[in-house]
Design a protein around this motif. Structure first.
Motif, PDB file in Angstrom:
ATOM      1  N   GLN A 136       0.931  -1.237   0.064  1.00 36.02           N
ATOM      2  CA  GLN A 136       0.079   0.052   0.034  1.00 36.02           C
ATOM      3  C   GLN A 136       0.772   1.445   0.151  1.00 36.02           C
ATOM      4  O   GLN A 136       0.285   2.423  -0.213  1.00 36.02           O
ATOM      5  CB  GLN A 136      -0.850  -0.045   1.228  1.00 36.02           C
ATOM      6  N   ARG A 176      -3.457  -1.976  -5.700  1.00 39.61           N
ATOM      7  CA  ARG A 176      -3.271  -1.539  -4.296  1.00 39.61           C
ATOM      8  C   ARG A 176      -4.679  -1.898  -3.675  1.00 39.61           C
ATOM      9  O   ARG A 176      -4.879  -2.628  -2.704  1.00 39.61           O
ATOM     10  CB  ARG A 176      -2.913  -0.305  -3.936  1.00 39.61           C
ATOM     11  N   GLU A 212      -5.487  -4.623  -1.101  1.00 39.50           N
ATOM     12  CA  GLU A 212      -6.081  -4.400   0.192  1.00 39.50           C
ATOM     13  C   GLU A 212      -7.085  -5.616   0.821  1.00 39.50           C
ATOM     14  O   GLU A 212      -7.039  -5.896   1.929  1.00 39.50           O
ATOM     15  CB  GLU A 212      -6.368  -3.112   0.267  1.00 39.50           C
TER      16      GLU A 212
END
Length: 657
Positions: A394, A444, A448
């Motif tokens: 991230q 990303r 996640e």
């Protein structure tokens, strides 16, 4: 051929060795035969002859039994230290090891008493070894417990301890590797194999460059892979003087009776990890009682490649650039293909703009999954490792975490492709940084969610010694969304961004179909892996549904027939997910993207048919669609219309009935 080598040539630490018992000149014996290796395949008979001639020359004895008998005594415990870091193509060749073992047997040593070892033996099967059939012992160094607390090398250079090092502790509330306060030590411990299991050693490295030590030669092979807390000695391109000091210790140098350098295939850059583009079929084996002499000759030889003979210093920057390009190409190709056959086939069909972010997202997800599934480290360590790697993905944590995780987890992987994937973690993060901003944000975002699902998995199934089930259907739906359904959303957003006139349906409609499609594919994985998961303490079938049938998780393997109603219910839901996938694919205008999207549904349809046909046996054997059947799907569907895809899908649904 005999080659005199001045022993004062190698590393800045050589004088400390020369002051011992190494003479001013040493002899390296070389055997060269172009027919010994062809297309990475060794000729066993020729290689055996080369090894035997070298041993006779190095000992000056008239026959093999006397030659080996002059090196080792009847009561010696013999070890052969190989290099297995190079996987399939660059591990010490099995034919060399077998020739050595046969010679030792001729000298009166039982075959089953001989130990062949390296820090990790993860790639030896790919390299041709058969541990259960060789007759000699093949050992790796167990993390932590494989090191001897009484056999210590100290140096005034602190190293950061990681999981697997003897002094690493993960029971102090925080995990040293992953905490803000680093756990450092000036001590390294020798492997118990070296300190207690062997008294005489034949050292058999490969002829390879090392990106951290100059070369991965005789000195390197007997030192760095045989100690813990070793990373502190590999921070320089030319190594560290401690490598020579470690070799000089009696526990190492006095036990080595012969060095045999495997130069059948030599690698002049990127080692000791495999880099076939920097490889040469050298067809040469070297032997000497002097490790420095062989290493000096190896340095000289490696400097002569590539043929234009550029100065090594001038090649360094070029190697870094080429190495990065080759690593990226290897990840997109060989590694991706080996960790996911069906996804790799789909990606090959896609337009170039989609391949980059999709390939990277899959590899990152697979790497984090590999860390989560590595059984040796404790659950707490894996959970924290996963969290910190997720933060690096991230962009909220430094990328140095990836290098630390690589050192902790790479050597624990028995699968060569997964080991390579973990070794390339820093490169994967570099690749992520280089993506276009929009694609990077999408990668990303999906990672996640996937990482959240992986951490939930560890938390739910972390109790050792018992089988744990998900509580209810809602938890299973949540899990399949986090690890697969969100991928349908990710795929949809990328396709709308990169493919002109992507679909006849709206983006929200396609996202909803994509979620159901991804969840259906994950349910197939759950059904296919149900037996293995149960044996590892994981049950994805909801406890509430088991209880409705009067069952507990422990009843499933004992009486698999009774759980079939639950299996059928989730198989039907998986089929509904595949139906959504075919609906999704049928709305796509671009034929290449349409087929790439539909291919997992076609493979999934036949997998479900096989699962239905197997019945309760799915808990004992893992069903898999054959490569031949997948090729047939590709030929039949590559240019198919939506209607043709539908017909193929329906045909495959009933294929195993």
């Amino acid at each position: 051929m005999r080659i005199p080598i001045l022993t004062s040539f190698l590393f800045c630490a050589l004088l400390s060795i020369q002051a011992q018992t190494i003479p001013s000149q040493s002899i390296v014996y070389a055997a060269h035969d172009p027919s010994a290796i062809k297309q990475y395949q060794a000729n066993p008979a020729i290689v055996r002859g080369m090894v035997n001639r070298l041993v006779l020359a190095a000992t000056g004895q008239p026959d093999l039994a006397r030659a080996w008998g002059s090196l080792v005594k009847p009561d010696d415990k013999i070890g052969i230290k190989i290099s297995a870091a190079g996987g399939e193509l660059f591990t010490t060749h099995r034919d060399i090891v077998n020739a050595i073992v046969d010679g030792l047997v001729a000298a009166g040593h039982p075959r089953n008493s001989i130990i062949v070892w390296d820090r990790s033996l993860g790639g030896i099967k790919e390299a041709g070894y058969r541990p259960d059939k060789e007759g000699y012992q093949m050992k790796s160094i167990a993390p932590r417990d494989g090191y001897d607390p009484k056999a210590v090398f100290s140096a005034p250079l602190s190293g950061k301890l990681i999981w697997g090092d003897l002094e690493f502790r993960s029971d102090r509330g925080t995990i040293p590797l992953l905490s803000d306060q680093e756990a450092l030590s000036d001590d390294s411990h020798f492997a118990r194999i070296l300190s207690g299991d062997v008294t005489k050693i034949i050292n058999v490295p490969v002829m390879s460059d090392s990106s951290t030590c100059g070369i991965a030669g005789c000195l390197y092979n007997m030192t760095i892979p045989n100690i813990d807390n070793w990373r502190r000695f590999t921070s320089s391109r030319w190594g560290n003087t401690a490598i020579a000091e470690i070799y000089r210790m009696p526990i190492v140098g006095q036990k080595v009776v012969l060095n045999i350098m495997d130069g059948l295939v030599a690698q002049y850059a990127g080692g000791p990890r495999p880099e076939p583009n920097f490889a040469v079929h050298h067809a040469t084996i070297l032997a000497s009682k002097d490790p420095v002499a062989i290493d000096a000759l190896t340095v000289r030889q490696l400097e002569e490649w590539p043929p234009d003979r550029q100065r090594r210093g001038d090649r360094t920057a070029q190697r870094r650039t080429v190495n990065r390009a080759l690593e990226r190409k290897d990840l997109r190709g060989r590694v991706l293909r080996s960790v996911s056959r069906s996804f790799y086939l789909s990606l090959r069909i896609l337009p170039a703009g989609l391949r980059e972010p999709l390939s990277l997202a899959y590899l990152l997800a697979r790497a984090t999954d590999t860390i989560a599934d590595t059984p040796e480290p404790p659950i707490a360590f894996r959970t924290e490792a996963l969290s910190r790697l997720a933060a690096a993905i991230q962009g909220t944590a430094g990328k140095e975490m990836a290098a630390q995780l690589r050192e902790s987890f790479a050597t624990l992987q028995s699968d060569e492709a997964e080991r390579t994937l973990i070794e390339q973690l820093p490169g994967l993060l570099d690749w992520l940084d280089e993506l276009q901003a929009g694609d990077r944000d999408e990668v990303r975002s999906v990672l996640e969610k996937i990482n959240r699902g992986q951490r939930l998995d560890l938390e739910r199934f972390g109790r050792a010694g018992e089988i744990t089930a998900l509580a209810n259907a809602a938890e299973l739906d949540e899990y399949t969304y986090l690890v697969a359904g969100c991928v349908g959303e990710f795929w949809t957003r990328l396709c709308f961004a990169h493919v002109k006139n992507f679909a006849a349906r709206s983006e929200p409609e396609m996202r909803e179909l994509g979620v159901r499609y991804g969840q259906g594919l994950q349910l197939i994985n759950i059904l296919r892996d149900a037996g293995d998961d149960l044996r590892q303490g994981r049950c994805y079938f909801p406890a509430a549904e088991l209880q409705s049938l009067g069952l507990t998780v422990s009843d499933i393997l004992r009486d698999p027939v009774r759980v079939q109603p639950i299996i059928s219910r989730w198989r039907e839901k998986a089929e509904q997910g595949l139906e959504a996938g075919i609906e999704y694919a049928s709305a796509i205008g671009n034929r290449r993207v349409r087929f790439a999207t539909a291919l997992p549904a076609l493979i999934g349809a036949q997998t479900l048919a096989l699962l239905r046909d197997a019945g309760p046996a799915i808990f004992e054997r893992r069903v898999k669609v054959s490569r031949r059947e997948v090729r047939k799907m590709i030929l039949a569907g590559a240019l198919a219309s939506p209607r043709s895809l539908r017909r193929t899908f329906e045909k495959l649904q009933g294929a195993a009935v």
